[in-house]
Design a protein around this motif. Structure first.
Motif, mmCIF file in Angstrom:
data_model
loop_
_atom_site.group_PDB
_atom_site.id
_atom_site.type_symbol
_atom_site.label_atom_id
_atom_site.label_comp_id
_atom_site.label_asym_id
_atom_site.label_seq_id
_atom_site.Cartn_x
_atom_site.Cartn_y
_atom_site.Cartn_z
ATOM 1 N N GLU A 81 11.101 19.241 -20.029
ATOM 2 C CA GLU A 81 11.717 20.816 -19.814
ATOM 3 C C GLU A 81 12.997 20.067 -19.388
ATOM 4 N N HIS A 87 13.158 23.656 -11.741
ATOM 5 C CA HIS A 87 11.597 23.287 -13.031
ATOM 6 C C HIS A 87 11.375 22.565 -11.733
ATOM 7 N N THR A 90 9.393 23.692 -9.147
ATOM 8 C CA THR A 90 8.214 23.814 -9.563
ATOM 9 C C THR A 90 7.188 24.106 -10.089
ATOM 10 N N SER A 91 7.699 23.316 -10.885
ATOM 11 C CA SER A 91 6.693 23.176 -11.953
ATOM 12 C C SER A 91 6.575 21.171 -12.377
ATOM 13 N N CYS A 92 7.340 20.574 -12.250
ATOM 14 C CA CYS A 92 7.481 19.040 -12.839
ATOM 15 C C CYS A 92 6.746 18.158 -12.263
ATOM 16 N N PRO A 93 5.690 17.837 -13.156
ATOM 17 C CA PRO A 93 4.533 16.913 -12.970
ATOM 18 C C PRO A 93 4.633 15.446 -11.884
ATOM 19 N N LEU A 96 5.485 16.768 -8.326
ATOM 20 C CA LEU A 96 4.112 17.377 -7.517
ATOM 21 C C LEU A 96 4.034 17.798 -6.139
ATOM 22 N N HIS A 99 6.133 20.933 -4.530
ATOM 23 C CA HIS A 99 6.604 22.091 -5.238
ATOM 24 C C HIS A 99 5.827 23.182 -4.373
ATOM 25 N N ARG A 101 5.608 28.480 -4.870
ATOM 26 C CA ARG A 101 5.830 29.150 -5.648
ATOM 27 C C ARG A 101 7.268 29.184 -6.230
ATOM 28 N N LYS A 102 7.285 29.368 -7.660
ATOM 29 C CA LYS A 102 7.741 29.225 -8.687
ATOM 30 C C LYS A 102 8.818 31.475 -8.855
#
Length: 141
Positions: A81, A87, A90-93, A96, A99, A101-102
């Motif tokens: 991504e 990123h 909020t969402s990158c593995p 993690l 993280h 909330r987006k």
């Protein structure tokens, strides 16, 4: 002999200067990401760490920023991504552990303010950015 202006004149002059400064801030071309958090100009300092500043501005070790200035061949994260600050937060593995909330697009300004007001969120942002800096070889494509 020096003559000093009356206090009310000085106060009026300062108010006019603040209005001009606010107008420049509202209608300027730079600092737009910071405008989401700091809506009004003020002489009181904001006590942000360098990591807080990198997060709010999107500058720093993020592939999207590095690519924008041709310091990287790709703006992608290793997960595929676009590697911007939102990123990773909020969402990158790969990030993690940090993280949060987006934000919804309509509440993005409020989201930034809440993240920077929350000590746990700020600590997570600081740790996330330090992780990205320390592991840039696995974060970028």
């Amino acid at each position: 002999m020096k003559s000093l202006n009356p206090r009310c004149e000085l106060k009026q002059h300062l108010q006019e200067l603040f209005k001009k400064w606010q107008n420049l801030w509202d209608n300027g071309n730079t600092g737009r990401s910071v405008l989401k958090v700091l809506k009004t100009v003020d002489v009181k300092p904001v006590f942000w760490t360098s990591e807080d500043i990198l997060f709010v501005t999107g500058h720093g070790p993020f592939p999207s920023f590095l690519n924008r200035f041709h310091l990287s061949d790709s703006d992608s994260c290793a997960c595929g991504e676009v590697g911007d600050h939102i990123h990773y937060a909020t969402s990158c593995p790969l990030a993690l552990s940090w993280h949060i909330r987006k934000p919804s697009t309509s509440l993005e300004s409020l989201w930034y303010q809440r993240v920077l007001e929350n000590p746990n969120s700020r600590k997570g942002i600081i740790n996330m950015i330090k992780f990205i800096i320390d592991n840039e070889n696995i974060i970028r494509l």
